[in-house]
Design a protein around this motif. Structure first.
Motif, PDB file in Angstrom:
ATOM      1  N   ARG A 114     -20.374-117.931 -35.125  1.00 39.64           N
ATOM      2  CA  ARG A 114     -21.763-118.268 -35.453  1.00 39.64           C
ATOM      3  C   ARG A 114     -22.149-119.632 -34.888  1.00 39.64           C
ATOM      4  O   ARG A 114     -23.249-119.806 -34.358  1.00 39.64           O
ATOM      5  N   TRP A 116     -20.784-121.088 -32.285  1.00 40.77           N
ATOM      6  CA  TRP A 116     -20.806-120.947 -30.821  1.00 40.77           C
ATOM      7  C   TRP A 116     -22.122-120.315 -30.372  1.00 40.77           C
ATOM      8  O   TRP A 116     -22.733-120.739 -29.390  1.00 40.77           O
ATOM      9  N   LYS A 117     -22.577-119.313 -31.110  1.00 42.05           N
ATOM     10  CA  LYS A 117     -23.856-118.671 -30.805  1.00 42.05           C
ATOM     11  C   LYS A 117     -25.016-119.657 -30.961  1.00 42.05           C
ATOM     12  O   LYS A 117     -25.958-119.664 -30.147  1.00 42.05           O
ATOM     13  N   ASN A 120     -25.477-121.762 -28.045  1.00 46.61           N
ATOM     14  CA  ASN A 120     -25.819-121.047 -26.811  1.00 46.61           C
ATOM     15  C   ASN A 120     -26.874-119.966 -27.091  1.00 46.61           C
ATOM     16  O   ASN A 120     -26.602-118.762 -26.948  1.00 46.61           O
ATOM     17  N   VAL A 125     -23.163-111.828 -26.719  1.00 48.32           N
ATOM     18  CA  VAL A 125     -21.797-111.980 -27.220  1.00 48.32           C
ATOM     19  C   VAL A 125     -20.995-110.718 -26.923  1.00 48.32           C
ATOM     20  O   VAL A 125     -21.369-109.611 -27.346  1.00 48.32           O
ATOM     21  N   GLU A 138     -21.097-109.858 -35.725  1.00 50.76           N
ATOM     22  CA  GLU A 138     -21.883-110.908 -35.063  1.00 50.76           C
ATOM     23  C   GLU A 138     -21.898-110.718 -33.546  1.00 50.76           C
ATOM     24  O   GLU A 138     -22.329-111.597 -32.808  1.00 50.76           O
ATOM     25  N   THR A 139     -21.408-109.560 -33.096  1.00 47.95           N
ATOM     26  CA  THR A 139     -21.207-109.290 -31.678  1.00 47.95           C
ATOM     27  C   THR A 139     -22.264-108.312 -31.156  1.00 47.95           C
ATOM     28  O   THR A 139     -22.677-107.400 -31.869  1.00 47.95           O
ATOM     29  N   ASP A 140     -22.673-108.508 -29.902  1.00 47.08           N
ATOM     30  CA  ASP A 140     -23.608-107.567 -29.282  1.00 47.08           C
ATOM     31  C   ASP A 140     -22.893-106.319 -28.774  1.00 47.08           C
ATOM     32  O   ASP A 140     -23.396-105.204 -28.913  1.00 47.08           O
ATOM     33  N   LEU A 162     -21.086-114.988 -23.867  1.00 48.19           N
ATOM     34  CA  LEU A 162     -20.014-115.619 -24.644  1.00 48.19           C
ATOM     35  C   LEU A 162     -18.917-114.579 -24.815  1.00 48.19           C
ATOM     36  O   LEU A 162     -19.137-113.530 -25.444  1.00 48.19           O
TER      37      LEU A 162
END
Length: 337
Positions: A114, A116-117, A120, A125, A138-140, A162
């Motif tokens: 979170r 790191w996101k 950026n 992600v 939390e990942t795409d 990321l």
């Protein structure tokens, strides 16, 4: 952690692990409980041999999502069982030892992702499947070692990415795609990171005619490219492969000898795929203690007592499911982790 002896008695019974009687009893219990037994390629041989399906994380994820049985017994590490639960929330998912973790999955927490996101904004992600359910949420899009390049390549080149948590797989993706806007987290699998370039070079020199199968999580993956560039090893002998791809390559190979840079449990499946090839571990100490925590007696206990069940918060699972399903859809013909 040493593998259990095949001739050891299973505690609480008079059955010998690996024997036909033990195998028959495991399969009888599984049928009685409407369960399918999945085993990762890094499991001890006796567990691989009794499982209904053996494979890498992507192959097993697909089976978990489509298996008709109501119960999944996942002989692997915890993130794999979590992934099965994410894909099949209505099924009961059991892991024979709930303490079977993963150093790579532990190297990126959801709080770190979170943050790191937040640093950026606008980045996509991409998380390796070797992550917790919370990180996947939390990942795409998730990826495996076989489709990581395809996954990142599916993202517009002007969009920052990321990539985490494995730094060696991330470096491999950056190198193949020549994309400087792929930021890579500094995590690693302690087993794969320990297979170093010096060991690979020494083994290659000692076996000049051998092919090299190298997992992209390995610390020696870059060294393999140097060996090819220097002429020490013919480039077509070096193959950077996921574990699933290793099995396919072995089955089609005409080589007499192959050096294998990954967890040593993989050797068992490779020998089954190609019994005429001499497979040698680059590092014969590259054994994952977490994978070896799944033993015959724990598998028997799991079936008898229907424990230990894996739970994923429904909201977390719902948010993670899209990322995992997109992973399965990309590069669907290849191998996985």
């Amino acid at each position: 952690m040493s593998a259990p002896a095949v001739d050891a008695l299973v505690p609480g019974s008079d059955l010998v692990a690996g024997s036909p009687a033990w195998t028959a009893e495991i399969h009888r219990l599984a049928e009685e409980r409407d369960a399918v037994i999945l085993a990762h390629n890094y499991q001890v041989p006796v567990i691989q041999d009794v499982a209904h399906h053996v494979g890498d994380s992507l192959a097993l994820s697909r089976i978990a999502a489509t298996a008709p049985q109501s119960t999944i017994i996942f002989c692997g590490v915890h993130f794999m069982a979590e992934t099965a639960k994410i894909l099949s929330p209505e099924k009961t998912v059991l892991i024979p030892d709930a303490a079977a973790g993963c150093s790579l999955a532990d190297s990126l927490t959801v709080e770190e992702l979170r943050a790191w996101k937040a640093e950026n904004p606008g980045a996509v992600v991409v998380s390796y499947v070797n992550t917790t359910a919370a990180v996947k949420a939390e990942t795409d899009i998730c990826c495996t070692s076989s489709n990581a390049v395809e996954v990142v390549d599916s993202i517009p080149r002007d969009t920052p990415v990321l990539f985490g948590p494995d730094q060696f797989l991330g470096a491999h993706v950056r190198r193949i795609l020549q994309r400087d806007n792929v930021k890579v987290w500094g995590g690693e699998c302690h087993v794969h990171a320990g297979i170093n370039g010096a060991e690979l070079s020494a083994k290659a020199a000692a076996h000049p005619d051998a092919d090299l199968y190298i997992h992209p999580e390995c610390g020696c993956a870059t060294s393999a490219l140097y060996l090819a560039a220097s002429g020490a090893v013919e480039p077509d002998r070096i193959k950077i492969l996921s574990t699933g791809e290793m099995v396919h390559a072995a089955g089609a190979s005409r080589s007499r000898q192959v050096l294998v840079a990954t967890e040593i449990g993989m050797i068992h499946q490779l020998k089954r795929a190609a019994p005429g090839i001499d497979f040698l571990a680059v590092n014969d100490r590259a054994s994952c203690g977490y994978m070896k925590m799944i033993t015959p007696d724990k598998l028997m206990r799991s079936l008898l007592e229907m424990r230990d069940e894996v739970h994923v918060d429904p909201d977390t699972a719902a948010r993670a499911r899209g990322a995992v399903e997109r992973m399965i859809a990309i590069g669907s013909s290849g191998g996985g982790e």
